[in-house]
Design a protein around this motif. Structure first.
Motif, PDB file in Angstrom:
ATOM      1  N   ASN A 166      12.512 -14.669 -24.641  1.00 20.33           N
ATOM      2  CA  ASN A 166      11.330 -13.930 -24.215  1.00 20.33           C
ATOM      3  C   ASN A 166      10.119 -14.832 -23.980  1.00 20.33           C
ATOM      4  O   ASN A 166       9.233 -14.494 -23.205  1.00 20.33           O
ATOM      5  CB  ASN A 166      10.982 -12.825 -25.219  1.00 20.33           C
ATOM      6  N   ASP A 167      10.088 -16.009 -24.614  1.00 18.89           N
ATOM      7  CA  ASP A 167       8.958 -16.913 -24.417  1.00 18.89           C
ATOM      8  C   ASP A 167       8.847 -17.361 -22.957  1.00 18.89           C
ATOM      9  O   ASP A 167       7.750 -17.579 -22.451  1.00 18.89           O
ATOM     10  CB  ASP A 167       9.017 -18.114 -25.361  1.00 18.89           C
ATOM     11  N   TYR A 168       9.970 -17.463 -22.248  1.00 20.59           N
ATOM     12  CA  TYR A 168       9.906 -17.810 -20.827  1.00 20.59           C
ATOM     13  C   TYR A 168       9.268 -16.686 -20.015  1.00 20.59           C
ATOM     14  O   TYR A 168       8.476 -16.941 -19.113  1.00 20.59           O
ATOM     15  CB  TYR A 168      11.297 -18.118 -20.262  1.00 20.59           C
ATOM     16  N   VAL A 169       9.602 -15.459 -20.340  1.00 19.06           N
ATOM     17  CA  VAL A 169       9.008 -14.300 -19.654  1.00 19.06           C
ATOM     18  C   VAL A 169       7.504 -14.284 -19.891  1.00 19.06           C
ATOM     19  O   VAL A 169       6.716 -14.107 -18.953  1.00 19.06           O
ATOM     20  CB  VAL A 169       9.652 -12.980 -20.136  1.00 19.06           C
ATOM     21  N   LEU A 170       7.109 -14.486 -21.132  1.00 21.47           N
ATOM     22  CA  LEU A 170       5.683 -14.506 -21.471  1.00 21.47           C
ATOM     23  C   LEU A 170       4.966 -15.637 -20.744  1.00 21.47           C
ATOM     24  O   LEU A 170       3.855 -15.453 -20.235  1.00 21.47           O
ATOM     25  CB  LEU A 170       5.495 -14.638 -22.984  1.00 21.47           C
ATOM     26  N   GLU A 171       5.587 -16.793 -20.692  1.00 21.94           N
ATOM     27  CA  GLU A 171       4.981 -17.950 -20.031  1.00 21.94           C
ATOM     28  C   GLU A 171       4.794 -17.700 -18.535  1.00 21.94           C
ATOM     29  O   GLU A 171       3.713 -17.945 -17.982  1.00 21.94           O
ATOM     30  CB  GLU A 171       5.854 -19.186 -20.260  1.00 21.94           C
ATOM     31  N   ILE A 172       5.805 -17.200 -17.872  1.00 24.52           N
ATOM     32  CA  ILE A 172       5.713 -16.919 -16.435  1.00 24.52           C
ATOM     33  C   ILE A 172       4.655 -15.858 -16.172  1.00 24.52           C
ATOM     34  O   ILE A 172       3.835 -15.999 -15.259  1.00 24.52           O
ATOM     35  CB  ILE A 172       7.093 -16.508 -15.876  1.00 24.52           C
ATOM     36  N   ASN A 173       4.645 -14.797 -16.962  1.00 26.95           N
ATOM     37  CA  ASN A 173       3.627 -13.755 -16.795  1.00 26.95           C
ATOM     38  C   ASN A 173       2.223 -14.291 -17.041  1.00 26.95           C
ATOM     39  O   ASN A 173       1.280 -13.900 -16.338  1.00 26.95           O
ATOM     40  CB  ASN A 173       3.934 -12.565 -17.700  1.00 26.95           C
ATOM     41  N   ASP A 174       2.072 -15.185 -18.000  1.00 25.03           N
ATOM     42  CA  ASP A 174       0.770 -15.789 -18.264  1.00 25.03           C
ATOM     43  C   ASP A 174       0.300 -16.613 -17.065  1.00 25.03           C
ATOM     44  O   ASP A 174      -0.853 -16.541 -16.665  1.00 25.03           O
ATOM     45  CB  ASP A 174       0.829 -16.653 -19.527  1.00 25.03           C
ATOM     46  N   TYR A 175       1.211 -17.372 -16.469  1.00 26.61           N
ATOM     47  CA  TYR A 175       0.850 -18.122 -15.267  1.00 26.61           C
ATOM     48  C   TYR A 175       0.413 -17.191 -14.147  1.00 26.61           C
ATOM     49  O   TYR A 175      -0.587 -17.455 -13.462  1.00 26.61           O
ATOM     50  CB  TYR A 175       2.030 -18.975 -14.774  1.00 26.61           C
ATOM     51  N   LEU A 176       1.124 -16.097 -13.968  1.00 29.97           N
ATOM     52  CA  LEU A 176       0.770 -15.142 -12.916  1.00 29.97           C
ATOM     53  C   LEU A 176      -0.549 -14.436 -13.219  1.00 29.97           C
ATOM     54  O   LEU A 176      -1.288 -14.090 -12.295  1.00 29.97           O
ATOM     55  CB  LEU A 176       1.905 -14.117 -12.722  1.00 29.97           C
ATOM     56  N   ASP A 177      -0.847 -14.241 -14.489  1.00 30.14           N
ATOM     57  CA  ASP A 177      -2.129 -13.620 -14.885  1.00 30.14           C
ATOM     58  C   ASP A 177      -3.331 -14.498 -14.573  1.00 30.14           C
ATOM     59  O   ASP A 177      -4.438 -14.002 -14.395  1.00 30.14           O
ATOM     60  CB  ASP A 177      -2.152 -13.321 -16.396  1.00 30.14           C
ATOM     61  N   HIS A 178      -3.104 -15.800 -14.509  1.00 29.38           N
ATOM     62  CA  HIS A 178      -4.233 -16.745 -14.387  1.00 29.38           C
ATOM     63  C   HIS A 178      -4.267 -17.491 -13.064  1.00 29.38           C
ATOM     64  O   HIS A 178      -4.775 -18.600 -12.984  1.00 29.38           O
ATOM     65  CB  HIS A 178      -4.196 -17.729 -15.554  1.00 29.38           C
ATOM     66  N   ILE A 179      -3.751 -16.877 -12.029  1.00 24.91           N
ATOM     67  CA  ILE A 179      -3.806 -17.517 -10.697  1.00 24.91           C
ATOM     68  C   ILE A 179      -5.230 -17.407 -10.170  1.00 24.91           C
ATOM     69  O   ILE A 179      -5.853 -16.405 -10.222  1.00 24.91           O
ATOM     70  CB  ILE A 179      -2.815 -16.847  -9.724  1.00 24.91           C
TER      71      ILE A 179
END
Length: 110
Positions: A97-110
């Protein structure tokens, strides 16, 4: 039976050990993965779901942040695909799940 409106993308079919951000980092880098696997699926108007299977790489392999950021955020930056389209279509399949969180965090901060 496969849904014709879904794209199933296995990272392990691209490489068992993907690495790096750019071509200079090696053949199996995030830019190559994005451009050859992810972008065509996201650009296809008939595809409503892009299933990305992360756990198909070599056992014990850990994704680098540069690979994940470039592969997914690069869709916005380099391919002009909207964050909204990515969020609407993207389905990350992994036991980590940490990969999902990481990818979503990147998308949140574009």
């Amino acid at each position: 039976m496969n849904n014709p409106n879904e794209a199933n993308i296995s990272v392990g079919e691209f490489s068992k050990t993907p690495y790096g951000r750019y071509d200079k980092d090696g053949k199996y880098n995030a830019s190559a993965f994005r451009d050859t696997r992810l972008a065509p699926a996201f650009r296809n108007p008939e595809i409503t779901r892009v299933n990305v299977f992360l756990d198909t790489v070599e056992e014990g392999y850990e994704y680098g942040s540069s690979f994940l950021e470039e592969a997914f955020v690069g869709l916005v930056r380099e391919c002009s695909i909207s964050v909204e389209d990515i969020r609407r279509k993207l389905n990350i399949i992994t036991t980590h799940n940490d990969y999902v969180l990481e990818i979503n965090d990147y998308l949140d901060h574009i």
